[in-house]
Design an enzyme around this catalytic site. Structure first.
Site, mmCIF file in Angstrom:
data_model
loop_
_atom_site.group_PDB
_atom_site.id
_atom_site.type_symbol
_atom_site.label_atom_id
_atom_site.label_comp_id
_atom_site.label_asym_id
_atom_site.label_seq_id
_atom_site.Cartn_x
_atom_site.Cartn_y
_atom_site.Cartn_z
ATOM 1 N N LYS A 13 63.926 74.167 21.465
ATOM 2 C CA LYS A 13 63.953 75.716 20.880
ATOM 3 C C LYS A 13 63.512 77.095 21.837
ATOM 4 O O LYS A 13 65.024 78.175 22.516
ATOM 5 C CB LYS A 13 64.092 75.869 19.907
ATOM 6 C CG LYS A 13 64.428 74.883 18.445
ATOM 7 C CD LYS A 13 63.870 75.368 16.721
ATOM 8 C CE LYS A 13 62.563 75.395 16.652
ATOM 9 N NZ LYS A 13 61.425 74.802 16.618
ATOM 10 N N ARG A 88 64.476 78.582 7.793
ATOM 11 C CA ARG A 88 63.906 77.541 8.216
ATOM 12 C C ARG A 88 63.672 76.201 6.721
ATOM 13 O O ARG A 88 63.319 75.319 6.345
ATOM 14 C CB ARG A 88 62.132 77.835 8.493
ATOM 15 C CG ARG A 88 61.510 76.394 8.906
ATOM 16 C CD ARG A 88 60.013 77.318 9.469
ATOM 17 N NE ARG A 88 60.230 75.756 10.810
ATOM 18 C CZ ARG A 88 59.364 76.470 11.616
ATOM 19 N NH1 ARG A 88 60.227 78.090 12.475
ATOM 20 N NH2 ARG A 88 58.483 76.526 12.497
ATOM 21 N N ARG A 123 52.554 71.249 26.235
ATOM 22 C CA ARG A 123 52.767 72.658 25.706
ATOM 23 C C ARG A 123 51.197 73.934 25.947
ATOM 24 O O ARG A 123 50.355 73.687 25.874
ATOM 25 C CB ARG A 123 53.241 73.237 24.612
ATOM 26 C CG ARG A 123 53.606 73.966 24.281
ATOM 27 C CD ARG A 123 54.549 74.836 23.127
ATOM 28 N NE ARG A 123 53.921 74.553 21.906
ATOM 29 C CZ ARG A 123 54.912 74.375 20.958
ATOM 30 N NH1 ARG A 123 56.296 74.532 20.986
ATOM 31 N NH2 ARG A 123 55.032 74.153 19.725
ATOM 32 N N ARG A 156 48.828 76.500 21.586
ATOM 33 C CA ARG A 156 48.372 76.459 20.190
ATOM 34 C C ARG A 156 47.817 76.313 19.745
ATOM 35 O O ARG A 156 47.157 75.209 19.565
ATOM 36 C CB ARG A 156 50.523 77.289 19.792
ATOM 37 C CG ARG A 156 50.565 78.116 19.858
ATOM 38 C CD ARG A 156 52.522 77.987 19.688
ATOM 39 N NE ARG A 156 52.767 77.442 18.352
ATOM 40 C CZ ARG A 156 54.246 77.273 18.517
ATOM 41 N NH1 ARG A 156 55.180 77.088 18.485
ATOM 42 N NH2 ARG A 156 54.029 76.862 16.951
ATOM 43 N N ARG A 167 53.903 69.133 10.410
ATOM 44 C CA ARG A 167 55.360 70.120 10.815
ATOM 45 C C ARG A 167 56.014 69.368 11.162
ATOM 46 O O ARG A 167 57.047 69.982 10.292
ATOM 47 C CB ARG A 167 54.411 70.860 12.362
ATOM 48 C CG ARG A 167 54.255 72.406 12.227
ATOM 49 C CD ARG A 167 53.419 72.452 13.152
ATOM 50 N NE ARG A 167 54.075 73.119 14.851
ATOM 51 C CZ ARG A 167 54.011 73.004 15.317
ATOM 52 N NH1 ARG A 167 52.984 72.731 16.538
ATOM 53 N NH2 ARG A 167 54.827 73.549 16.871
#
Ligand code: AP5
Ligand code: ZN
Length: 217
Positions: A13, A88, A123, A156, A167
């Site tokens: 996203k 969400r 990431r 993160r 998640r």
């Protein structure tokens, strides 16, 4: 253009949002980026959100809706916006409908769970801008440094494997229902309903970008 991006954690996203906001000249509104900035600044909101985010759960609808009402009222939203990570939950989607702000498109980027873990473990982000890289699939020009500012990239806090798995669980339990919510709404014949599009998020970043722009025609 007013657009909502939906997809599991690590679907791409944020990565695709960078191209979309550039193309349409609209702000990217990422509730995740806003919450991470609040946590870093140690604001009252950040203090409330910190533990929930670290566990991979969702921050309460009340907090998110307060944050978004304020954000959507800012003048830069008049020309349109891209929502990344909001709504969400069904109550968040209903509250957005109730504002009467018309949305042009809801775009779902779907990626299977197995691929998500690989993507998220590689990431790296620039914490100031939210710019996102991947050590293998989208490396920065200089290792460990942001392309624009040269600042050090970080991982993160919620990108640890056990948190990512939670998640994903939360996505399937609470967010995936929005796919049906928006596809039913689009099929209802209601003229104010956003158009609903779904694309596969598997492939190279460039391939997905081409799919995104094709879907938004
Ligand atoms: P948020 O920041 O929204 O996280 P998320 O939805 O889990 O999504 P991610 O940012 O992890 O993934 P992404 O889809 O943006 O993928 P990316 O482009 O980075 O939310 C974080 C937390 O905040 C939540 O857990 C919750 O606690 C809270 N929160 C936020 N909004 C909320 C709300 N509305 N209500 C309640 N709580 C809320 O890509 C991932 C990696 O893959 C990158 O390294 C990238 O380079 C790489 N990549 C991208 N595309 C490809 C490709 N095609 N091939 C290979 N690699 C790729
Ligand atoms: Zn993101």
């Amino acid at each position: 253009m007013r657009l909502i991006l939906i997809g599991p954690p690590g679907a791409g996203k944020g990565t695709q949002a960078a191209f979309i906001k550039e193309h349409f000249g609209i702000p990217q509104i990422s509730t995740g980026d806003m919450l991470r900035a609040a946590v870093k600044a140690g604001t009252p909101l950040g203090l409330k959100a910190k533990a929930v985010m670290a566990s991979g759960g969702l921050v309460s609808d009340d907090i998110i809706l307060g944050l978004m009402k304020e954000r959507l009222a800012k003048p830069d939203c008049e020309k349109g916006f891209l929502l990344d990570g909001f709504p969400r939950t069904i109550p968040q989607a209903e509250a957005l409908r109730q504002t009467g702000i018309p949305i042009d498109f809801v775009l779902e980027i779907s990626v299977p769970d197995e691929e998500i873990i690989t993507r998220i473990s590689g990431r790296r982000i620039d914490p100031a801008s939210g710019r996102t890289y991947h050590v293998k699939y989208n490396p920065p020009k200089v290792e460990g440094r942001d392309d624009v500012t040269g600042a050090p990239l970080i991982q993160r806090d919620d990108d640890k494997e056990e948190v990512v798995r939670n998640r994903l669980k939360v996505y399937h339990e609470q967010t995936e229902a929005l796919v049906k919510f928006y596809s039913d709404l689009a099929a209802s014949g209601d003229a104010s309903a956003p158009k609903y599009r779904s694309i596969s998020g598997l492939g190279t970043i460039e391939e997905i970008t081409a799919r995104v722009f094709d879907a938004l025609k």
